[in-house]
Design a protein around this motif. Structure first.
Motif, PDB file in Angstrom:
ATOM      1  N   ASP A 266     -29.757  30.905  13.351  1.00 51.86           N
ATOM      2  CA  ASP A 266     -29.326  32.153  13.894  1.00 51.86           C
ATOM      3  C   ASP A 266     -30.202  32.289  15.163  1.00 51.86           C
ATOM      4  OD1 ASP A 266     -27.247  32.771  12.194  1.00 51.86           O
ATOM      5  OD2 ASP A 266     -28.654  33.883  10.600  1.00 51.86           O
ATOM      6  N   VAL A 267     -29.882  32.821  15.924  1.00 50.37           N
ATOM      7  CA  VAL A 267     -30.347  33.565  17.285  1.00 50.37           C
ATOM      8  C   VAL A 267     -30.360  34.837  17.696  1.00 50.37           C
ATOM      9  CG1 VAL A 267     -31.024  32.810  19.687  1.00 50.37           C
ATOM     10  CG2 VAL A 267     -30.080  30.994  18.248  1.00 50.37           C
ATOM     11  N   ALA A 268     -31.466  35.400  17.834  1.00 50.75           N
ATOM     12  CA  ALA A 268     -31.389  37.008  18.260  1.00 50.75           C
ATOM     13  C   ALA A 268     -32.107  37.147  19.515  1.00 50.75           C
ATOM     14  CB  ALA A 268     -32.120  37.963  17.178  1.00 50.75           C
ATOM     15  N   VAL A 269     -31.310  37.606  20.518  1.00 45.35           N
ATOM     16  CA  VAL A 269     -32.150  37.830  21.967  1.00 45.35           C
ATOM     17  C   VAL A 269     -32.268  39.405  21.929  1.00 45.35           C
ATOM     18  CG1 VAL A 269     -31.662  37.238  24.333  1.00 45.35           C
ATOM     19  CG2 VAL A 269     -30.623  35.857  22.541  1.00 45.35           C
ATOM     20  N   THR A 270     -33.327  39.672  22.545  1.00 41.50           N
ATOM     21  CA  THR A 270     -33.778  41.012  22.812  1.00 41.50           C
ATOM     22  C   THR A 270     -34.079  41.141  24.357  1.00 41.50           C
ATOM     23  OG1 THR A 270     -35.002  41.582  20.603  1.00 41.50           O
ATOM     24  CG2 THR A 270     -35.365  43.044  22.402  1.00 41.50           C
ATOM     25  N   ASN A 271     -33.176  42.307  24.994  1.00 42.30           N
ATOM     26  CA  ASN A 271     -33.414  42.361  26.565  1.00 42.30           C
ATOM     27  C   ASN A 271     -34.533  43.317  26.751  1.00 42.30           C
ATOM     28  OD1 ASN A 271     -33.149  42.461  29.205  1.00 42.30           O
ATOM     29  ND2 ASN A 271     -31.375  43.989  29.020  1.00 42.30           N
TER      30      ASN A 271
END
Length: 685
Positions: free
Chosen positions: A68-73
């Motif tokens: 799983d990958v979570a990207v925060t801008n």
């Protein structure tokens, strides 16, 4: 590299939490991957740009895994995104959800699907995928969101930027030439097509050495020749436009005039400061992917000793940093590269630079050293024919020291040049298999110690107009080492004497964490048990196989096998038929002397030279083993072994010298030479 016409001579740490290795049965770990803020163009990225990535392996089994990958801008809102990373150990995705993922080589790109294209400031988007792995399942060490490296914050992170610079390449012997033009050392003018090739070859950064001394006006301002500065700016601009990180420096100036600083302190410092004042102004608007290096391989002549030299280098580095920072623009935060004295990895010199960097309290500094291997092996002298335990330890000790002194303290490191000094002449000075083992370990250990590497290339590796590699096997090994290990072996040469019956031959495999999978001849897999056997790390080629593939047993290589492993590149094994070489009497001069040699399939490894009283003869008289190419050289095409003028210059007059030629089969042949004035005679034993 302190070269004339021909040279003589981190993946960087992201955050410690990123570096996690998964093997079959290993525990599952979530990691936070961070990298640096940077623009993909030559203009600065918006100030608020930034992102963070959380990558977690949710399940793993032999050969497969889910993540799983979570990207925060952390920057301004975006509409449409792609996240890019490099697989560190050759993984592949098989399916994905909440994103579309493609892979080109080792580079993976995840793109949004229609419903999750928008990511607001401080908002997060998540996706997952299934994948495959072989050998190891290393976690990616950096991610780019729409071209911006993810640091976990909106600020620059030097460690992550240096990681993103891996791997790098040197544009050697070009703008660093000490002549009036970039072509004066034989290389053509730099073209955009060459830089396209560097990008296409997988390099992420380019070091552009520049020598300024021939392009300076007089004191006190030392103006840089406008046309030359414009040309350097043009080449730098081309590289930045291709999204390459770029490093420029003061290169051969180090030995041309900077080295006189002990006796001309004020004059050298004035010229040095004038150059960097001009360069800082010229490049202060260049994008953040440009880095500046204070000086190449700093050295000093006629000093009072190492302590003074360290102090002088610290003075130069301090002045350089102050000038660049005061110039403003992007230079206020630009990454700056500072070398150790001689770019050496000796501990006392590492400690000196570390003390300086810590005293600057500047987070945007990079340390640099160079590595050209254990010297006897690197040039093939003093019997250094093999990449043996001593040569290996020299490499691992050096990288350990650099990592402990800098990386472990949060200071990124670039190995600004690497290679082997024997490449000075040609890449054959060191035997092919031994050379490949060096580069395999070099790439692996640099990754393990989080060092970014920049290959020194003065034109002897990648053809500047042909765009072909002079040694495809070498560059394949180098490229493979960027992401994984390769299996090797104790040798790549299996000799069978023509004068005797063929027998089975055994070599030791260096598995390097891989597993042996096959032995191949051409496109045909050979049969285990019939053609070869494997017992642990021992590969035995049967007499039946060797007999079949040797054919009529002509001298030389009769067949080539390739040992295949679960990761990395194959290992080539040459099957060679030979008999003891035959040398003949010869006459010549100290400037032209060649021994007629019937090599009969064998290959020369090294040569000993001794006087009748047992003392060592020729250059490097502290060892009987002379330097390959410098003192002697075989020519297999013309059938001669040449002794060079340099060899005879160091030989006593009218004193017989016993030469012992060592061949790779293990054969030794004795020969005698005597110099009388400029006349040389040679006789067989």
């Amino acid at each position: 590299m302190q070269s004339r016409r021909i040279f003589r001579g981190r993946v960087a740490a992201v955050l410690a939490a990123v570096v996690a290795t998964f093997t079959a049965g290993a525990g599952l770990t979530a990691v936070d991957a961070t990298a640096t803020t940077a623009s993909t163009t030559t203009t600065a990225a918006p100030a608020a740009a930034g992102c963070s990535v959380s990558y977690s392996v949710t399940s793993q089994w032999p050969g497969g895994f889910n993540a799983d990958v979570a990207v925060t801008n952390l920057g301004a809102p975006i509409d449409g995104w792609q996240l890019v990373w490099t697989w560190p150990s050759g993984q592949r995705t098989t399916q994905a959800w909440n994103a579309t993922i493609t892979t080109s080589g080792t580079r993976a790109t995840a793109k949004n699907v229609g419903y999750n294209a928008r990511i607001g400031t401080n908002a997060k988007v998540s996706f997952g995928f299934g994948g495959t792995w072989t050998g190891s399942n290393l976690v990616p060490t950096s991610f780019e969101l729409n071209g911006v490296l993810c640091t976990g914050s909106g600020s620059s992170d030097a460690m992550a930027t240096v990681a993103a610079m891996q791997p790098g390449w040197n544009l050697g012997n070009t703008l660093d030439s000490t002549g009036s033009d970039e072509t004066s050392w034989g290389n053509p003018r730099v073209t955009e097509a060459l830089l396209d090739q560097i990008k296409a070859q997988g390099f992420k950064s380019i070091r552009i050495p520049v020598t300024w001394s021939q392009h300076l006006g007089t004191a006190p301002s030392y103006p840089i020749e406008a046309a030359y500065l414009t040309r350097v700016q043009e080449v730098v601009g081309w590289a930045l436009a291709r999204d390459l990180y770029v490093m420029i420096n003061l290169h051969h100036d180090s030995w041309q005039w900077i080295n006189t600083m002990p006796t001309d302190h004020d004059g050298v410092l004035a010229r040095y400061n004038a150059i960097w004042t001009q360069l800082a102004e010229a490049f202060k608007t260049s994008g953040p992917k440009l880095t500046l290096e204070s000086v190449n391989e700093p050295q000093f002549a006629n000093s009072s000793g190492q302590a003074q030299e360290v102090q002088l280098l610290n003075e130069l580095n301090t002045s350089f940093r102050d000038i660049v920072r005061r110039s403003g623009g992007n230079n206020a935060t630009r990454l700056l590269v500072l070398p150790t004295l001689h770019t050496s990895s000796d501990q006392v010199l590492l400690d000196a630079l570390a003390t300086s960097i810590q005293g600057y309290n500047d987070p945007n500094l990079i340390a640099t050293v160079h590595y050209y291997g254990y010297w006897p092996f690197s040039v093939n002298v003093a019997g250094g024919t093999h990449f043996d335990a001593t040569a290996q330890k020299d490499l691992t000790d050096s990288f350990d020291r650099v990592h402990t002194t800098f990386v472990a303290r949060g200071i990124p490191v670039i190995l600004g040049e690497y290679g082997l000094l024997g490449f000075d002449r040609h890449t054959g000075t060191i035997q092919q298999g031994e050379k490949l083992k060096f580069f395999e370990l070099f790439g692996h250990y640099a990754r393990a110690k989080q060092l970014t590497t920049m290959l020194w290339d003065n034109g002897q590796h990648l053809g500047r107009t042909s765009f072909q590699w002079s040694d495809p096997e070498l560059i394949a090994q180098i490229k493979s080492s960027w992401t994984t290990r390769s299996g090797t072996a104790s040798t790549d040469q299996v000799f069978s004497a023509k004068s005797t019956a063929i027998t089975a031959k055994t070599i030791t495999l260096n598995l390097n964490g891989t597993s042996f999978t096959a032995l191949r001849h051409g496109s045909t897999d050979l049969t285990r048990g019939t053609d070869y056997t494997i017992q642990g790390d021992q590969l035995t080629l049967t007499a039946a196989l060797l007999t079949r593939l040797s054919g009529s047993r002509e001298y030389g290589t009769n067949a080539t096998l390739s040992a295949r492993f679960s990761a990395g590149v194959p290992w080539r094994i040459n099957l060679i038929t030979y008999d003891a070489p035959v040398l003949s009497n010869a006459a010549g001069t100290t400037s032209a002397f060649a021994i007629p040699t019937s090599f009969r399939g064998d290959l020369l490894a090294t040569m000993e030279a001794k006087y009748d009283d047992g003392t060592n003869a020729g250059p490097h008289d502290w060892t009987p083993y002379k330097e390959f190419d410098r003192a002697f050289a075989p020519n297999y095409t013309t059938g001669v072994t040449t002794l060079t003028p340099d060899f005879f210059t160091a030989v006593r007059d009218n004193a017989r010298v016993t030469l012992t030629f060592h061949y790779w089969s293990g054969t030794k042949v004795t020969y005698y030479v005597t110099k009388s004035g400029t006349t040389v005679t040679g006789t067989t034993a």
